[in-house]
Write a protein that holds these residues in place. Sequence first.
Motif, PDB file in Angstrom:
ATOM      1  N   ALA A 117       0.855  -1.197   0.000  1.00 28.22           N
ATOM      2  CA  ALA A 117       0.000   0.000   0.000  1.00 28.22           C
ATOM      3  C   ALA A 117       0.883   1.237   0.000  1.00 28.22           C
ATOM      4  O   ALA A 117       2.081   1.170   0.305  1.00 28.22           O
ATOM      5  N   TRP A 118       0.257   2.362  -0.358  1.00 25.10           N
ATOM      6  CA  TRP A 118       0.902   3.669  -0.241  1.00 25.10           C
ATOM      7  C   TRP A 118       0.058   4.544   0.670  1.00 25.10           C
ATOM      8  O   TRP A 118      -1.182   4.479   0.655  1.00 25.10           O
ATOM      9  N   ILE A 119       0.693   5.422   1.438  1.00 23.28           N
ATOM     10  CA  ILE A 119       0.020   6.385   2.303  1.00 23.28           C
ATOM     11  C   ILE A 119       0.553   7.766   1.950  1.00 23.28           C
ATOM     12  O   ILE A 119       1.772   7.978   1.925  1.00 23.28           O
ATOM     13  N   ASP A 120      -0.359   8.725   1.686  1.00 19.51           N
ATOM     14  CA  ASP A 120       0.130  10.068   1.368  1.00 19.51           C
ATOM     15  C   ASP A 120       0.306  10.884   2.645  1.00 19.51           C
ATOM     16  O   ASP A 120       0.099  10.397   3.753  1.00 19.51           O
ATOM     17  N   ASP A 121       0.685  12.165   2.487  1.00 22.00           N
ATOM     18  CA  ASP A 121       1.024  12.978   3.656  1.00 22.00           C
ATOM     19  C   ASP A 121      -0.187  13.363   4.495  1.00 22.00           C
ATOM     20  O   ASP A 121      -0.037  13.926   5.581  1.00 22.00           O
ATOM     21  N   ALA A 122      -1.396  13.062   4.029  1.00 24.64           N
ATOM     22  CA  ALA A 122      -2.606  13.305   4.815  1.00 24.64           C
ATOM     23  C   ALA A 122      -3.174  12.012   5.395  1.00 24.64           C
ATOM     24  O   ALA A 122      -4.254  12.017   5.975  1.00 24.64           O
ATOM     25  N   PRO A 170     -10.841   7.141  11.872  1.00 26.81           N
ATOM     26  CA  PRO A 170     -11.949   7.724  11.111  1.00 26.81           C
ATOM     27  C   PRO A 170     -12.130   9.202  11.485  1.00 26.81           C
ATOM     28  O   PRO A 170     -12.443   9.521  12.637  1.00 26.81           O
ATOM     29  N   LEU A 171     -11.913  10.093  10.523  1.00 17.90           N
ATOM     30  CA  LEU A 171     -12.196  11.508  10.735  1.00 17.90           C
ATOM     31  C   LEU A 171     -13.697  11.724  10.527  1.00 17.90           C
ATOM     32  O   LEU A 171     -14.255  11.272   9.535  1.00 17.90           O
ATOM     33  N   ILE A 172     -14.339  12.423  11.440  1.00 23.44           N
ATOM     34  CA  ILE A 172     -15.790  12.552  11.394  1.00 23.44           C
ATOM     35  C   ILE A 172     -16.216  13.869  10.750  1.00 23.44           C
ATOM     36  O   ILE A 172     -15.887  14.959  11.238  1.00 23.44           O
ATOM     37  N   PHE A 173     -16.958  13.748   9.657  1.00 23.63           N
ATOM     38  CA  PHE A 173     -17.636  14.889   9.031  1.00 23.63           C
ATOM     39  C   PHE A 173     -19.141  14.631   9.165  1.00 23.63           C
ATOM     40  O   PHE A 173     -19.554  13.747   9.921  1.00 23.63           O
ATOM     41  N   THR A 174     -19.967  15.396   8.492  1.00 22.57           N
ATOM     42  CA  THR A 174     -21.397  15.210   8.656  1.00 22.57           C
ATOM     43  C   THR A 174     -22.101  15.229   7.306  1.00 22.57           C
ATOM     44  O   THR A 174     -21.611  15.832   6.345  1.00 22.57           O
ATOM     45  N   SER A 175     -23.239  14.554   7.255  1.00 27.82           N
ATOM     46  CA  SER A 175     -24.067  14.592   6.054  1.00 27.82           C
ATOM     47  C   SER A 175     -24.538  16.020   5.808  1.00 27.82           C
ATOM     48  O   SER A 175     -24.519  16.868   6.704  1.00 27.82           O
ATOM     49  N   GLN A 176     -25.004  16.276   4.596  1.00 31.88           N
ATOM     50  CA  GLN A 176     -25.377  17.643   4.241  1.00 31.88           C
ATOM     51  C   GLN A 176     -26.619  18.137   4.983  1.00 31.88           C
ATOM     52  O   GLN A 176     -26.844  19.340   5.080  1.00 31.88           O
ATOM     53  N   ASP A 177     -27.414  17.219   5.527  1.00 32.54           N
ATOM     54  CA  ASP A 177     -28.552  17.654   6.337  1.00 32.54           C
ATOM     55  C   ASP A 177     -28.174  17.818   7.803  1.00 32.54           C
ATOM     56  O   ASP A 177     -29.035  18.050   8.663  1.00 32.54           O
ATOM     57  N   LEU A 178     -26.866  17.680   8.117  1.00 25.65           N
ATOM     58  CA  LEU A 178     -26.309  17.938   9.457  1.00 25.65           C
ATOM     59  C   LEU A 178     -26.868  17.012  10.529  1.00 25.65           C
ATOM     60  O   LEU A 178     -26.899  17.367  11.710  1.00 25.65           O
ATOM     61  N   THR A 179     -27.282  15.810  10.144  1.00 24.22           N
ATOM     62  CA  THR A 179     -27.853  14.878  11.130  1.00 24.22           C
ATOM     63  C   THR A 179     -26.992  13.655  11.382  1.00 24.22           C
ATOM     64  O   THR A 179     -27.076  13.061  12.461  1.00 24.22           O
ATOM     65  N   VAL A 224     -20.401  11.138   9.087  1.00 24.60           N
ATOM     66  CA  VAL A 224     -19.837  10.467   7.911  1.00 24.60           C
ATOM     67  C   VAL A 224     -18.331  10.350   8.142  1.00 24.60           C
ATOM     68  O   VAL A 224     -17.631  11.357   8.189  1.00 24.60           O
ATOM     69  N   PRO A 225     -17.802   9.140   8.290  1.00 23.05           N
ATOM     70  CA  PRO A 225     -16.375   8.998   8.571  1.00 23.05           C
ATOM     71  C   PRO A 225     -15.542   8.917   7.295  1.00 23.05           C
ATOM     72  O   PRO A 225     -15.988   8.410   6.268  1.00 23.05           O
ATOM     73  N   GLU A 226     -14.333   9.439   7.375  1.00 24.02           N
ATOM     74  CA  GLU A 226     -13.333   9.219   6.326  1.00 24.02           C
ATOM     75  C   GLU A 226     -12.095   8.634   6.987  1.00 24.02           C
ATOM     76  O   GLU A 226     -11.483   9.263   7.856  1.00 24.02           O
ATOM     77  N   GLN A 227     -11.736   7.446   6.573  1.00 20.56           N
ATOM     78  CA  GLN A 227     -10.638   6.735   7.222  1.00 20.56           C
ATOM     79  C   GLN A 227      -9.289   7.266   6.779  1.00 20.56           C
ATOM     80  O   GLN A 227      -9.030   7.431   5.595  1.00 20.56           O
ATOM     81  N   ARG A 228      -8.426   7.547   7.752  1.00 23.45           N
ATOM     82  CA  ARG A 228      -7.036   7.925   7.480  1.00 23.45           C
ATOM     83  C   ARG A 228      -6.130   7.012   8.309  1.00 23.45           C
ATOM     84  O   ARG A 228      -6.548   6.425   9.310  1.00 23.45           O
ATOM     85  N   TRP A 229      -4.864   6.938   7.911  1.00 25.29           N
ATOM     86  CA  TRP A 229      -3.855   6.147   8.614  1.00 25.29           C
ATOM     87  C   TRP A 229      -2.781   7.106   9.117  1.00 25.29           C
ATOM     88  O   TRP A 229      -2.093   7.746   8.330  1.00 25.29           O
ATOM     89  N   LEU A 230      -2.645   7.181  10.437  1.00 22.21           N
ATOM     90  CA  LEU A 230      -1.800   8.192  11.058  1.00 22.21           C
ATOM     91  C   LEU A 230      -0.838   7.546  12.055  1.00 22.21           C
ATOM     92  O   LEU A 230      -1.156   6.520  12.658  1.00 22.21           O
ATOM     93  N   PRO A 231       0.360   8.147  12.241  1.00 23.45           N
ATOM     94  CA  PRO A 231       1.319   7.592  13.199  1.00 23.45           C
ATOM     95  C   PRO A 231       0.724   7.550  14.607  1.00 23.45           C
ATOM     96  O   PRO A 231       0.090   8.511  15.058  1.00 23.45           O
ATOM     97  N   PRO A 282     -12.212  17.296   4.537  1.00 26.35           N
ATOM     98  CA  PRO A 282     -12.304  16.000   3.861  1.00 26.35           C
ATOM     99  C   PRO A 282     -11.478  15.973   2.584  1.00 26.35           C
ATOM    100  O   PRO A 282     -11.071  17.012   2.061  1.00 26.35           O
ATOM    101  N   SER A 283     -11.245  14.771   2.079  1.00 24.37           N
ATOM    102  CA  SER A 283     -10.536  14.613   0.807  1.00 24.37           C
ATOM    103  C   SER A 283     -11.379  15.163  -0.335  1.00 24.37           C
ATOM    104  O   SER A 283     -12.613  15.202  -0.244  1.00 24.37           O
ATOM    105  N   PRO A 284     -10.735  15.568  -1.436  1.00 24.44           N
ATOM    106  CA  PRO A 284     -11.483  16.175  -2.548  1.00 24.44           C
ATOM    107  C   PRO A 284     -12.639  15.328  -3.059  1.00 24.44           C
ATOM    108  O   PRO A 284     -13.694  15.871  -3.394  1.00 24.44           O
ATOM    109  N   TRP A 285     -12.486  14.002  -3.117  1.00 22.72           N
ATOM    110  CA  TRP A 285     -13.548  13.167  -3.672  1.00 22.72           C
ATOM    111  C   TRP A 285     -14.812  13.219  -2.821  1.00 22.72           C
ATOM    112  O   TRP A 285     -15.925  13.030  -3.333  1.00 22.72           O
ATOM    113  N   LEU A 286     -14.676  13.509  -1.513  1.00 19.10           N
ATOM    114  CA  LEU A 286     -15.806  13.483  -0.587  1.00 19.10           C
ATOM    115  C   LEU A 286     -16.356  14.873  -0.278  1.00 19.10           C
ATOM    116  O   LEU A 286     -17.462  15.007   0.253  1.00 19.10           O
TER     117      LEU A 286
END
Length: 575
Positions: free
Chosen positions: A121-126, A176-185, A188-195, A211-215
């Motif tokens: 696998a590869w991991i970027d700086d984020a 998992p970094l936590i963001f929220t759905s557009q209705d704010l209810t 929505v997690p985005e998984q990252r790999w951190l030291p 969040p990442s650009p795709w999300l």
Amino acid sequence: MNIRLAALCAAVALALGACASIPTTGPVNEGSGEVEGAEPFVPFAEGPRPGDGVNAIVSGFIRASAAGFASDFSVAREYLTAEASAEWDPVARITVFDSGALTPDYDEAAGRVTYAVPVAAWIDDAGRMVEAEAETQTTLEFQVTQDDSGEWRISNLEDGALLAEATFNRVFLSVPLIFTSQDLTTAVPEQRWLPQSNVATWAARELVAGPSPWLTNAVHTGFPAGSALQVDSVVVTEGLARVQLTAQSAGSLEDRALAEQQLRLTLSALPGVRDVEVTAGGVPLVAEPSDTLAREPVPESVAAVFVQGRLGMWDGDDMWAVPAERGALPAGANALATSYSGTRVAFRLGDSSIVTTDALTGGTDTLEPYDPEAAVPDVAMDVSTVIEGEELLPPSFDRHGWLWTGERSLPETITVAAPGADPITLEARWLAGRTVLEMVPSRDGARVLVVSRAGAQTVVEVAAVVRSQDGAPLSVGEPLRIGANIGVVVDAIWVDDVSVALLGSSDGADSTPLWVVSVGGRTTQDAAVPDAVAISARHGDRSITLVSADGTVRERAGTGWSGVGSGVSELAYAG
């Protein structure tokens, strides 16, 4: 070395230097019984020795750079020339290789050491992971030179670091970094790999960055543009993580409440963190924390079923069927789906239409116990056609009640439909030239899983879903490819908010492959029974239920599968 990394490494070094020794004298004191998170694993790092040859210098650097994720990379920099040390960014890209020895190839005339690296696998700086397909290799080159003292040092190298998979698994943590759905209810997690070392700082910094650009277009964050940590170190003391933001990080009252929740939900999931305190410009971000975000909806424990030509329900023990006077399933009924509200079920008729019925709205109170000896009614039950096509995909519901499907062959659009409304088409030009196998919206509603075939290759992707405030799908974004080494897929589901499960084809083997893919993470392969044709789940891969070609329903039983029902041709929990 970039500024944010320098500050972080200084904070880590300070924290390591402040460790106290274990007392060996004094009175015995009563403890609280609470155990903090285990200390991160720290790989051994040793600097270069006088007279080390080229291979010892390069292999020593690789070991020391791995240890740098638990310290400040100072030992690794001892293997570099001053110029190379000043330019090298160790976290720009991490290459994780299959554990095992690496054999260098030294070109003495060119002063170059080359490694052929088998990539996992590869991991970027984020902290974003890209999983590699089997037998993927990359080449790493190190230019070496002798200094004025005749000692070998690395004079030129690519940014990033190389880690054995076994080491990576011990020094990095899935967060998992936590963001929220557009209705704010809904979270929505985005998984990252951190030291793991100072992971709270890494997690807070990446969460604030967004969040990442795709999300991005499918979620909301409470951090306005320009937000940042005021002090690039989150200090955790006795389970309390203190996050200091710049004054520019405080948005509207609603945004501040959301940002505090995001930080609290993200950081409190880390080892050793029980509570979070957030300030912006030295002032508390919120007067009182609020809890407005819910996790993704978990399907009810009762599933809809097709059982010997009738629509019914199953709770894991007992089976019910629609009363005979309501009629049997229409001819060609297949691909059952259930809404999260429990008020609607949908299925395909052949391949060309999607229909719905409210026959299960009243739950088991309006059904009759299933009798395997009862005759199948002669009359078909009433259904409503909602989508028509040529070769439609199995339908799926999202949490807002919208049905999702699309054409299997030559697709460039996705079709969605709400109760009582005409279907809507969403552009998905990235599917051009594919054969789509499965399309399933995530339980939080912010993403959609798409499994397709491009030639002979299975492609597994997740795309962001942009919605209006009332939950209507507006568009689908460019996809994120996930999973590796996936074969032929016959069914796919979400098992929770970060993982999907893919059922393969046994192809005459003694078992059927079952892949569980973490969105932004790794793929694991399990084995299902050889005649499994469909899967469903409530929450987590341990809840996966199999339906076999002979109508047997099986659930997890230790490392195997145990039969819990029979006569079932389709089974669907909500989704």
